[in-house]
Each structure stands twice: as structure tokens, then as C-alpha cells.
Design an enzyme around this catalytic site. Structure first.
Site, PDB file in Angstrom:
ATOM      1  N   ASP A  67       0.803  -1.219   0.000  1.00  0.00           N
ATOM      2  CA  ASP A  67       0.000   0.000   0.000  1.00  0.00           C
ATOM      3  C   ASP A  67       0.840   1.275   0.000  1.00  0.00           C
ATOM      4  O   ASP A  67       2.071   1.229   0.173  1.00  0.00           O
ATOM      5  CB  ASP A  67      -0.960  -0.003   1.202  1.00  0.00           C
ATOM      6  CG  ASP A  67      -0.306  -0.530   2.482  1.00  0.00           C
ATOM      7  OD1 ASP A  67       0.934  -0.504   2.576  1.00  0.00           O
ATOM      8  OD2 ASP A  67      -1.029  -0.963   3.372  1.00  0.00           O
ATOM      9  N   ASP A 136      -7.325  -2.061  14.263  1.00  0.00           N
ATOM     10  CA  ASP A 136      -8.713  -2.396  13.917  1.00  0.00           C
ATOM     11  C   ASP A 136      -8.803  -3.689  13.102  1.00  0.00           C
ATOM     12  O   ASP A 136      -9.842  -3.988  12.519  1.00  0.00           O
ATOM     13  CB  ASP A 136      -9.381  -1.226  13.165  1.00  0.00           C
ATOM     14  CG  ASP A 136      -8.693  -0.893  11.835  1.00  0.00           C
ATOM     15  OD1 ASP A 136      -7.794  -1.650  11.402  1.00  0.00           O
ATOM     16  OD2 ASP A 136      -9.075   0.120  11.214  1.00  0.00           O
ATOM     17  N   HIS A 138      -7.061  -4.569  10.373  1.00  0.00           N
ATOM     18  CA  HIS A 138      -6.872  -4.523   8.922  1.00  0.00           C
ATOM     19  C   HIS A 138      -5.592  -5.234   8.485  1.00  0.00           C
ATOM     20  O   HIS A 138      -4.623  -5.318   9.237  1.00  0.00           O
ATOM     21  CB  HIS A 138      -6.909  -3.081   8.377  1.00  0.00           C
ATOM     22  CG  HIS A 138      -5.788  -2.198   8.824  1.00  0.00           C
ATOM     23  ND1 HIS A 138      -5.972  -0.880   9.168  1.00  0.00           N
ATOM     24  CD2 HIS A 138      -4.441  -2.408   8.955  1.00  0.00           C
ATOM     25  CE1 HIS A 138      -4.815  -0.343   9.480  1.00  0.00           C
ATOM     26  NE2 HIS A 138      -3.867  -1.249   9.364  1.00  0.00           N
ATOM     27  N   GLU A 143      -9.777  -1.797   5.628  1.00  0.00           N
ATOM     28  CA  GLU A 143     -10.399  -1.435   6.897  1.00  0.00           C
ATOM     29  C   GLU A 143     -11.662  -2.268   7.144  1.00  0.00           C
ATOM     30  O   GLU A 143     -12.177  -2.911   6.227  1.00  0.00           O
ATOM     31  CB  GLU A 143     -10.747   0.065   6.858  1.00  0.00           C
ATOM     32  CG  GLU A 143      -9.552   0.995   6.641  1.00  0.00           C
ATOM     33  CD  GLU A 143      -8.631   1.110   7.855  1.00  0.00           C
ATOM     34  OE1 GLU A 143      -8.476   0.130   8.618  1.00  0.00           O
ATOM     35  OE2 GLU A 143      -8.042   2.191   8.040  1.00  0.00           O
TER      36      GLU A 143
HETATM   37  C1  F6R Z   1       1.402  -1.341   6.077  1.00  0.00           C
HETATM   38  C2  F6R Z   1       0.152  -2.074   6.224  1.00  0.00           C
HETATM   39  C3  F6R Z   1      -0.631  -2.052   7.491  1.00  0.00           C
HETATM   40  C4  F6R Z   1       0.227  -2.266   8.737  1.00  0.00           C
HETATM   41  C5  F6R Z   1      -0.621  -2.180   9.997  1.00  0.00           C
HETATM   42  C6  F6R Z   1       0.212  -2.334  11.245  1.00  0.00           C
HETATM   43  O1  F6R Z   1       1.959  -1.535   4.796  1.00  0.00           O
HETATM   44  O2  F6R Z   1      -0.260  -2.693   5.293  1.00  0.00           O
HETATM   45  O3  F6R Z   1      -1.633  -3.036   7.441  1.00  0.00           O
HETATM   46  O4  F6R Z   1       0.848  -3.519   8.650  1.00  0.00           O
HETATM   47  O5  F6R Z   1      -1.277  -0.951  10.031  1.00  0.00           O
HETATM   48  O6  F6R Z   1       1.069  -1.252  11.379  1.00  0.00           O
HETATM   49  P1  F6R Z   1       2.199  -1.225  12.508  1.00  0.00           P
HETATM   50  O7  F6R Z   1       3.154  -2.301  12.171  1.00  0.00           O
HETATM   51  O8  F6R Z   1       2.824   0.135  12.395  1.00  0.00           O
HETATM   52  O9  F6R Z   1       1.505  -1.463  13.796  1.00  0.00           O
END
Ligand code: F6R
Length: 257
Positions: A67, A136, A138, A143
Site C-alpha cells: 500500500d 482495527d 486490517h 479497513e
Molecule cells: C502497512 C500495512 C498495514 C500495517 C498495519 C500495522 O503496509 O499494510 O496493514 O501492517 O497498520 O502497522 P504497525 O506495524 O505500524 O503497527
């Protein structure tokens, strides 16, 4: 789903990096899906160490990131392209032509999302997809409420995600509201999904991911339907699981087949 519980963040990161290294040794032109965020930083650090020690060669590896924020150019210090350069790519011998991070500044996002999917298809699909999990639940930026068969698309981030990610920006208002992300269906087509999670804040979404019902309200839970998903946790992220003893037992007693 294989659940691996490690004592701490460092051990979790080492285990994830070892799995990726073994996959590259098995297939030097591995198609590696990558995630950003705090969680995989230790894994990337360990991969750089392995590269420097001559244990792994990235020259033929092809990468696709999950992403990117809409509106941030790749030169922006909070863009995911920039993150990947800093945290992994500049420390390994990857061919820049083999790197794919979705762009957050294209004119026609619909055409671009299809192009990104086509590029993944052209190389035969993702072999190993590294994933984190949001507070959450994801994966990617899919989301709660996202279709579990969604494809690469532009999405609106939840307030929780904006709040979570504001720690990287000067102020909350600077966090982009939209992102381009591989869809849940796109992620599910990877041959191996490797999710890492650490810390108490991830204990609730991790418990649904592994033991909850499959629901679009926690998009990571769809990994229960994946034929080869590995979830690597530290003790804190595993703390709300009901069957911790079994996961540890099964990891220590793997069938030799
Ligand atoms: C990032 C992504 C997100 C993160 C998730 C956890 O490329 O796809 O799904 O993996 O938001 O983020 P952290 O590791 O910062 O807690």
C-alpha cells in the site's frame, strides 16, 4: 494456520526473516510482498544483517508493496516508498527495477490499480506476502467492512488508523485520509502469507484473526481461509488467545514428513 509465539519482538523478527531467507534460498527469484509500519522493521533489519553476512542474495528477488498513502510523492519522508528505501532496500542488493510500491500520485487510479494487479500476475503472483495487522484488524489498508474478495483499490482510512499512524507525522491533520492498497482478495492469492504482530495493542485483533469468526469487520480473519498462513507473535500480542499452550506444543512437535 500456523501460529508461532516467540518470547519478544527480536525473536519474532528473527523467525520471520529466517522464513523469508529460506524461501529465497529455495527460489532465488522469489516474488516477495512487503508491508510497512513499525512491526516488520526488525524483520527487515535482520534480512539486511543476513545479506551483509552473505547468507542471502536479493539480486533476483521481485517485490510488491501492499500500500501507499494517496497524495504523498515517493520522495516524501512519510511515504511508504521512502520507508522501504530506508528500512530495507538501501541495505540489500535488490535490483531497483524489481521494486514495486504503489504510487500515491497517479491521475487515473482505477487504471493504475488494474495495472498493479496485472504486474503481479505477469510474474506469476506473490510467493510470500509479509503482513502486519492494524489495531482495527486490517491487513494492507483493508479497513473493517471491506469486501473479503476486494482487489487493489483506493480506500478511506478509519479514524483509528489515522490516529495510530499520526505518530509518524508532525500533526494528525497531516495524515492522508486515503490510501491505495492491495485488496483482501489480492492478498489471499499469495502462495504464503506471513503475518507478524507484537505488543499488547495487537492482542485483541490477533485473537479474532486466529480464533474469532471470519468477518469483514476484522479483515485479517480471512487468513483462516488461506491454505498457507503463518502468524508470528510475541507473547504480548498472543496474550488474549485461548489456545496458547496448543500453539506452542504444535510448534515444538511438528510432524516430520
Ligand atoms: C502497512 C500495512 C498495514 C500495517 C498495519 C500495522 O503496509 O499494510 O496493514 O501492517 O497498520 O502497522 P504497525 O506495524 O505500524 O503497527
Amino acid at each position: 494456520m500456523q501460529v508461532i509465539i516467540k518470547e519478544n519482538y527480536e525473536e519474532m523478527s528473527k523467525e520471520a526473516a529466517k522464513i523469508i531467507k529460506d524461501e529465497i534460498l529455495h527460489k532465488p527469484n522469489l516474488v516477495l510482498g512487503l508491508a510497512t509500519g513499525s512491526t516488520p522493521i526488525g524483520t527487515y533489519k535482520e534480512l539486511i544483517r543476513m545479506y551483509e553476512a552473505g547468507e542471502v542474495d536479493f539480486s533476483k528477488v521481485v517485490t510488491f508493496n501492499l500500500d501507499e498513502y494517496v497524495g504523498l510523492p515517493s520522495t516524501h519522508n512519510q511515504s511508504y516508498f521512502y520507508f522501504m528505501q530506508e528500512k530495507l532496500f538501501k541495505g540489500i542488493n535488490i535490483n531497483p527495477e524489481n521494486i514495486h510500491v504503489p504510487s500515491g500520485i497517479v491521475k487515473d487510479f482505477n487504471a493504475y490499480c488494474q495495472w498493479y494487479e496485472d504486474e503481479i500476475d505477469k510474474v506469476g503472483g506473490v510467493d510470500v506476502q509479509v503482513l502486519g495487522i492494524g489495531g482495527d484488524g486490517h491487513i494492507g489498508f483493508n479497513e473493517p467492512g471491506t469486501s473479503l474478495v476486494s482487489r487493489t483499490q483506493v480506500v478511506t482510512l478509519t479514524e483509528e488508523t489515522i490516529e495510530d499512524n499520526s505518530r509518524f507525522f508532525e500533526k494528525k491533520e497531516d495524515v492522508p485520509r486515503f490510501a491505495i492498497t492491495m485488496g483482501v482478495g489480492t492478498i489471499m492469492e499469495a502462495k504464503h502469507c506471513l503475518l507478524v504482530a507484537n505488543g499488547e495493542k495487537k492482542a485483541d485483533p490477533v485473537s479474532v484473526l486466529i480464533e474469532g469468526p471470519i468477518t469483514s469487520q476484522v479483515t485479517a480473519s480471512v487468513l483462516q481461509m488461506h491454505p498457507k498462513a503463518t502468524v508470528i507473535l510475541d507473547e504480548a500480542a498472543a496474550s488474549k488467545l485461548n489456545r496458547i499452550d496448543y500453539y506452542k506444543w504444535a510448534y515444538e512437535n511438528q510432524p516430520e514428513i
